[in-house]
Scaffold this motif. Sequence first.
Motif, PDB file in Angstrom:
ATOM      1  N   ARG A  30      34.408  30.654  36.119  1.00 53.65           N
ATOM      2  CA  ARG A  30      35.900  30.521  36.231  1.00 53.65           C
ATOM      3  C   ARG A  30      36.646  31.068  35.102  1.00 53.65           C
ATOM      4  N   ALA A  31      36.061  31.972  34.197  1.00 56.53           N
ATOM      5  CA  ALA A  31      36.808  32.687  33.498  1.00 56.53           C
ATOM      6  C   ALA A  31      36.549  33.911  33.316  1.00 56.53           C
ATOM      7  N   PHE A  32      37.514  35.013  33.437  1.00 56.22           N
ATOM      8  CA  PHE A  32      37.178  36.411  33.764  1.00 56.22           C
ATOM      9  C   PHE A  32      38.103  37.398  32.798  1.00 56.22           C
TER      10      PHE A  32
ATOM     11  N   GLN B 128      44.349  28.122  41.742  1.00 52.55           N
ATOM     12  CA  GLN B 128      42.824  28.324  41.186  1.00 52.55           C
ATOM     13  C   GLN B 128      43.085  29.770  40.186  1.00 52.55           C
TER      14      GLN B 128
ATOM     15  N   HIS C 102      41.570  31.659  38.270  1.00 50.25           N
ATOM     16  CA  HIS C 102      40.412  32.821  38.072  1.00 50.25           C
ATOM     17  C   HIS C 102      40.669  33.554  39.518  1.00 50.25           C
TER      18      HIS C 102
ATOM     19  N   GLU D 176      42.872  36.016  38.186  1.00 49.59           N
ATOM     20  CA  GLU D 176      42.563  36.573  36.984  1.00 49.59           C
ATOM     21  C   GLU D 176      41.414  37.714  37.409  1.00 49.59           C
ATOM     22  N   ALA D 177      40.650  37.487  38.106  1.00 52.27           N
ATOM     23  CA  ALA D 177      39.448  38.495  38.207  1.00 52.27           C
ATOM     24  C   ALA D 177      39.905  39.640  38.993  1.00 52.27           C
TER      25      ALA D 177
END
Length: 277
Positions: free
Chosen positions: A42-44, A94, A96, A99-100
């Motif tokens: 969940r972190a990109f 959300q 992510h 973010e991705a």
Amino acid sequence: MGKINEIKPETLIGQRYGQAAFATLPAISPAIETLLSHRTVRAFTAAPLAEGTLELLVSAAQSAPSSSNLQVWSVVAIEDHERKARLAQLAGNQAHIHEAPLLLLFTVDLSRLKRIAEHKQTPIAGIDYLDTLVMGFIDAALAAQNALVAAESLGLGTVYIGALRNKPEAVANELGLPAHVFPAFGLVVGHPDTQRPAAIKPRLPQRTVLHREQYSTEGEAEAIAKYDEILREFQRSQGLPAQDWSEQASNRLRGPESLNGRDQLSAALQRQGFIFQ
């Protein structure tokens, strides 16, 4: 791109169950190592995917089995930042998702077969039965899992987004989905942020899910109680609030108010043109 982790299979299985699991193992292939190494990311980073990655992932998805080769699924690739942000908002904010670099929206797609039947001027009443709808969700899930494993074998990170079913009609409008196409779930794909690493989450012990010859609940309560302990320890190691899995699972399905809008899924499917007899 290499794999996220290079860990011995015995260690991977130990992490998957939160304890030593098996005395002996057969030889393990790189494909199985990729499967055992799965973790929800969940972190990109903001790094783009290598050129051709999308097409490669879709090729992997299309290599999945399909019931009667009907291929009743489609996928929408979303890379536009503003569209991802809008979809992230529909999925409960959300971060992510936007973010991705890539969000893959897998759909049940019966519209393609309907268009083919209309072109050939043949009846297609069979799409209005529950089994065909179920087939679409199964096909979409099999395809998506192939794409996930392919992505992770390239060292990429992934996370499924089931919350897009909270507001499926808004998602359908955002993506221009026609009748007989329904958003099943999303799959976020990107480069994991090594500064915010994800860990392998323990699963239920095999004796709760593996039944030999006939279904049996013998030893289930004790196994789930042990799993509650293992998951609480995992949560503490990740800086998360510790809560029994059995309590989490029960609360998640306590009633329609806990389904975050998915209690309206049947009506949403019908408004999207689906009939399931």
